[in-house]
Design a protein around this motif. Structure first.
Motif, PDB file in Angstrom:
ATOM      1  N   GLY A  16      -3.079   3.581 -15.071  1.00  0.00           N
ATOM      2  CA  GLY A  16      -3.864   3.333 -13.870  1.00  0.00           C
ATOM      3  C   GLY A  16      -3.094   2.526 -12.845  1.00  0.00           C
ATOM      4  N   HIS A  17      -2.337   1.549 -13.337  1.00  0.00           N
ATOM      5  CA  HIS A  17      -1.527   0.741 -12.427  1.00  0.00           C
ATOM      6  C   HIS A  17      -0.477   1.612 -11.735  1.00  0.00           C
ATOM      7  CE1 HIS A  17       0.165  -2.913 -10.825  1.00  0.00           C
ATOM      8  NE2 HIS A  17       1.355  -2.544 -11.251  1.00  0.00           N
ATOM      9  N   LYS A  19      -0.648   4.884 -11.204  1.00  0.00           N
ATOM     10  CA  LYS A  19      -1.324   5.776 -10.253  1.00  0.00           C
ATOM     11  C   LYS A  19      -1.695   5.028  -8.982  1.00  0.00           C
ATOM     12  CE  LYS A  19      -3.685   9.134 -13.208  1.00  0.00           C
ATOM     13  NZ  LYS A  19      -5.035   9.589 -13.624  1.00  0.00           N
ATOM     14  N   GLU A  20      -2.180   3.810  -9.151  1.00  0.00           N
ATOM     15  CA  GLU A  20      -2.572   3.024  -7.994  1.00  0.00           C
ATOM     16  C   GLU A  20      -1.373   2.741  -7.092  1.00  0.00           C
ATOM     17  OE1 GLU A  20      -4.979  -1.105  -6.995  1.00  0.00           O
ATOM     18  OE2 GLU A  20      -4.543  -0.582  -9.066  1.00  0.00           O
ATOM     19  N   ARG A  24      -0.704   4.149  -3.296  1.00  0.00           N
ATOM     20  CA  ARG A  24      -0.427   3.267  -2.170  1.00  0.00           C
ATOM     21  C   ARG A  24       0.830   3.707  -1.432  1.00  0.00           C
ATOM     22  NH1 ARG A  24      -0.535  -1.667  -5.005  1.00  0.00           N
ATOM     23  NH2 ARG A  24      -2.728  -1.702  -5.454  1.00  0.00           N
ATOM     24  N   GLU A  32      -5.036   6.462  -5.427  1.00  0.00           N
ATOM     25  CA  GLU A  32      -5.134   5.007  -5.556  1.00  0.00           C
ATOM     26  C   GLU A  32      -6.456   4.605  -6.213  1.00  0.00           C
ATOM     27  OE1 GLU A  32      -4.781   1.028  -2.757  1.00  0.00           O
ATOM     28  OE2 GLU A  32      -4.455   3.008  -1.890  1.00  0.00           O
ATOM     29  N   SER A  33      -7.550   5.222  -5.782  1.00  0.00           N
ATOM     30  CA  SER A  33      -8.850   4.884  -6.379  1.00  0.00           C
ATOM     31  C   SER A  33      -8.952   5.380  -7.813  1.00  0.00           C
ATOM     32  CB  SER A  33      -9.994   5.444  -5.538  1.00  0.00           C
ATOM     33  OG  SER A  33      -9.990   6.858  -5.568  1.00  0.00           O
ATOM     34  N   GLU A  34      -8.319   6.504  -8.117  1.00  0.00           N
ATOM     35  CA  GLU A  34      -8.297   7.003  -9.492  1.00  0.00           C
ATOM     36  C   GLU A  34      -7.548   6.014 -10.391  1.00  0.00           C
ATOM     37  OE1 GLU A  34      -6.750  10.908 -11.961  1.00  0.00           O
ATOM     38  OE2 GLU A  34      -6.999  11.047  -9.792  1.00  0.00           O
ATOM     39  N   GLY A  35      -6.480   5.451  -9.892  1.00  0.00           N
ATOM     40  CA  GLY A  35      -5.738   4.441 -10.635  1.00  0.00           C
ATOM     41  C   GLY A  35      -6.570   3.193 -10.884  1.00  0.00           C
ATOM     42  N   ARG A  36      -7.333   2.779  -9.878  1.00  0.00           N
ATOM     43  CA  ARG A  36      -8.208   1.618 -10.056  1.00  0.00           C
ATOM     44  C   ARG A  36      -9.258   1.893 -11.130  1.00  0.00           C
ATOM     45  NH1 ARG A  36      -9.042   1.105  -4.176  1.00  0.00           N
ATOM     46  NH2 ARG A  36      -7.255  -0.074  -3.458  1.00  0.00           N
ATOM     47  N   ARG A  37      -9.798   3.119 -11.114  1.00  0.00           N
ATOM     48  CA  ARG A  37     -10.794   3.479 -12.132  1.00  0.00           C
ATOM     49  C   ARG A  37     -10.193   3.453 -13.524  1.00  0.00           C
ATOM     50  NH1 ARG A  37     -12.496   7.587  -8.476  1.00  0.00           N
ATOM     51  NH2 ARG A  37     -11.211   9.050  -9.651  1.00  0.00           N
ATOM     52  N   ARG A  39      -7.597   1.702 -14.548  1.00  0.00           N
ATOM     53  CA  ARG A  39      -7.352   0.308 -14.920  1.00  0.00           C
ATOM     54  C   ARG A  39      -8.638  -0.387 -15.331  1.00  0.00           C
ATOM     55  NH1 ARG A  39      -4.292  -2.656 -10.365  1.00  0.00           N
ATOM     56  NH2 ARG A  39      -5.703  -4.223 -11.104  1.00  0.00           N
TER      57      ARG A  39
END
Length: 64
Positions: A16-17, A19-20, A24, A32-37, A39
């Motif tokens: 996730g990190h 991807k985020e 960016r 970016e939001s998929e990475g936050r999800r 994480r």
């Protein structure tokens, strides 16, 4: 089994990190939001694993 679950959760958080950061850099808000999800999901699972460990430790200390 708990060790493997913790490892999977850490891998999900790492993925996730990545991807985020990629989202960016490429200015892709979806990635970016998929990475936050990813994480967040990994972090929640990790908290659950720590809670299970705490319960196990309490049971051991009271001799059950």
């Amino acid at each position: 089994m708990s060790f493997m679950d913790k490892l999977k959760n850490r891998m999900q958080m790492g993925k996730g990190h990545a991807k985020e950061a990629t989202g960016r850099e490429t200015r892709d808000p979806y990635l970016e939001s998929e990475g936050r999800r990813d994480r967040a999901a990994g972090g929640v699972k990790q908290v659950g694993e720590h809670a299970k460990d705490a319960v196990r430790n309490v049971k051991k200390s009271f001799g059950r």
